[in-house]
Scaffold this active site. Structure first.
Site, PDB file in Angstrom:
ATOM      1  N   TYR A 261      -6.015  -5.953  -5.227  1.00  0.00           N
ATOM      2  CA  TYR A 261      -6.085  -5.932  -3.760  1.00  0.00           C
ATOM      3  C   TYR A 261      -4.777  -5.362  -3.212  1.00  0.00           C
ATOM      4  CZ  TYR A 261      -7.081  -7.870   0.927  1.00  0.00           C
ATOM      5  OH  TYR A 261      -7.333  -8.040   2.272  1.00  0.00           O
ATOM      6  N   ILE A 263      -3.363  -5.202  -0.341  1.00  0.00           N
ATOM      7  CA  ILE A 263      -2.556  -6.010   0.576  1.00  0.00           C
ATOM      8  C   ILE A 263      -1.643  -6.963  -0.195  1.00  0.00           C
ATOM      9  CG2 ILE A 263      -2.639  -7.655   2.491  1.00  0.00           C
ATOM     10  CD1 ILE A 263      -3.590  -4.825   3.151  1.00  0.00           C
ATOM     11  N   TYR A 264      -2.088  -7.413  -1.379  1.00  0.00           N
ATOM     12  CA  TYR A 264      -1.245  -8.248  -2.229  1.00  0.00           C
ATOM     13  C   TYR A 264      -0.414  -7.333  -3.132  1.00  0.00           C
ATOM     14  CZ  TYR A 264      -4.402 -12.146  -1.032  1.00  0.00           C
ATOM     15  OH  TYR A 264      -5.140 -13.103  -0.372  1.00  0.00           O
ATOM     16  N   ARG A 265       0.542  -6.636  -2.567  1.00  0.00           N
ATOM     17  CA  ARG A 265       1.312  -5.648  -3.318  1.00  0.00           C
ATOM     18  C   ARG A 265       1.944  -6.300  -4.552  1.00  0.00           C
ATOM     19  NH1 ARG A 265       2.714  -1.199  -0.067  1.00  0.00           N
ATOM     20  NH2 ARG A 265       3.763  -0.368  -1.886  1.00  0.00           N
ATOM     21  N   ASP A 266       1.647  -5.751  -5.717  1.00  0.00           N
ATOM     22  CA  ASP A 266       2.067  -6.342  -6.983  1.00  0.00           C
ATOM     23  C   ASP A 266       2.809  -5.294  -7.799  1.00  0.00           C
ATOM     24  OD1 ASP A 266       2.401  -7.717  -9.322  1.00  0.00           O
ATOM     25  OD2 ASP A 266       0.253  -7.916  -9.782  1.00  0.00           O
TER      26      ASP A 266
END
Length: 336
Positions: A261, A263-266
């Site tokens: 996802y 938006i959940y920058r990983d």
């Protein structure tokens, strides 16, 4: 701005392409009291495993678009609750229920679709749309709704957190859920389950840049939160725990690619790098494909047209394609 750029900034991360100064949007009228909410907690002893197992299909395929049921799984120490679980800790499944309509109709729907959860009329609260935004943002109590939004503070605004993500395409078995509970008991983070389906799945994968549509049951967020005053060793332990859970979930989530996802920058998934002064990316073979699937190549084409020198960039921005930054797909160079 052109149709392709407009396509890219809706779901592809506008920061990769420039600075958006304004949006023109179409508003939808809603009544003064438009939404009903309920927050219910169920422990392991109250059947959390069976309830979450059923939630996987009920919340994603059997309820109308107006109803959203999100689940957060967390652990509390025995001193935080009246009933203890295994290892002296409690597994808590928190159901956050939002319905676009009045509570009477919500009660009817829950009784019909998810009676096992045991929701009662006293559990429901009606509110306006703007109040619902505050509710889901977990703002602190004691401030009137609009002031809560203007303060721009939530429970996450004064701490540090790490979040990783996965998409689930097939229901997890009860045995798999039990394994997750065991890992949560031994660690300190939250397991967030957000249902897909509804309007999200009705939009074709390539209509806008965000591709994770039909075929996904729900999104998982692995969230660890800590105070900046903790020791470096303690903070590193939070990261280790989240990464261990992510590794544990490998057989049970989407694959080829393992979707993520945006938006959940990983940054664990990969980063842009500098080599001899030029910016290089492996984006369409690693993290870019996980975030955007086959839309990644089109995003790179748009980037090449509007920002060929990669002026707008960070660790995970979409990068332009040029001779010093070629892109391969299936063993061959991609050309536009």
């Amino acid at each position: 701005m052109g149709e392709d750029l407009f396509w890219a900034i809706r779901g592809g991360g506008a920061a990769s392409f420039g600075v958006v100064l304004a949006w023109k949007i179409k508003l939808v009228a809603v009544p003064p009291t438009s939404e009903s909410f309920s927050t219910l907690e169920r422990t392991y002893e109250e059947g959390a495993t069976d309830l979450v197992y059923k939630w996987q299909t009920v919340a994603t395929h059997e309820v109308p678009e107006e109803l959203n049921i999100e689940v957060d799984i967390s652990v509390r120490n025995k001193n935080d609750a009246s009933t203890t679980g295994r290892l002296g800790k409690m597994i808590i499944a928190t159901y956050r229920i939002m319905y676009l309509g009045r509570s009477k109709k919500l009660m009817q729907l829950m009784e019909d679709k998810f009676a096992e959860l045991g929701m009662q009329e006293k559990d429901c609260k009606e509110m306006s749309w703007i109040e619902s935004i505050v509710y889901f943002a977990r703002f602190p109590d004691g401030i009137v709704p609009l002031e809560r939004l203007l303060s721009r503070e939530s429970e996450y605004s004064k701490c540090t957190f790490k979040v990783k993500s996965d998409f689930v395409t097939k229901p997890l078995s009860k045995t798999t859920l039990e394994g997750i509970w065991k890992m949560l008991e031994e660690n300190e983070f939250v397991f967030i389950m957000t249902p897909w389906g509804g309007r999200v799945s009705a939009i074709p994968e390539h209509e806008i840049a965000f591709p994770h549509r039909d075929g996904n049951l729900y999104l998982i967020g692995y969230l660890a939160i800590w105070d900046d005053n903790e020791t470096v060793e303690a903070q590193e332990e939070h990261l280790i725990q989240v990464r261990e859970m992510y590794d544990h979930m490998t057989p049970y989530v989407s694959n080829s690619p393992r979707d993520a996802y945006f938006i959940y920058r990983d940054l664990d998934l990969g980063q842009n790098t500098l080599n001899g002064g030029s910016v290089y990316s492996s984006g369409c073979t690693s993290w870019g494909q996980q975030y955007f699937k086959s839309n990644c190549l089109k995003l790179m084409k748009v980037k090449s047209n509007v920002d060929p020198d990669n002026y707008f960039r960070d660790e995970q921005t979409i990068l332009a394609i040029h001779e010093s930054n070629p892109v391969e797909k299936d063993g061959a160079l991609v050309e536009f």
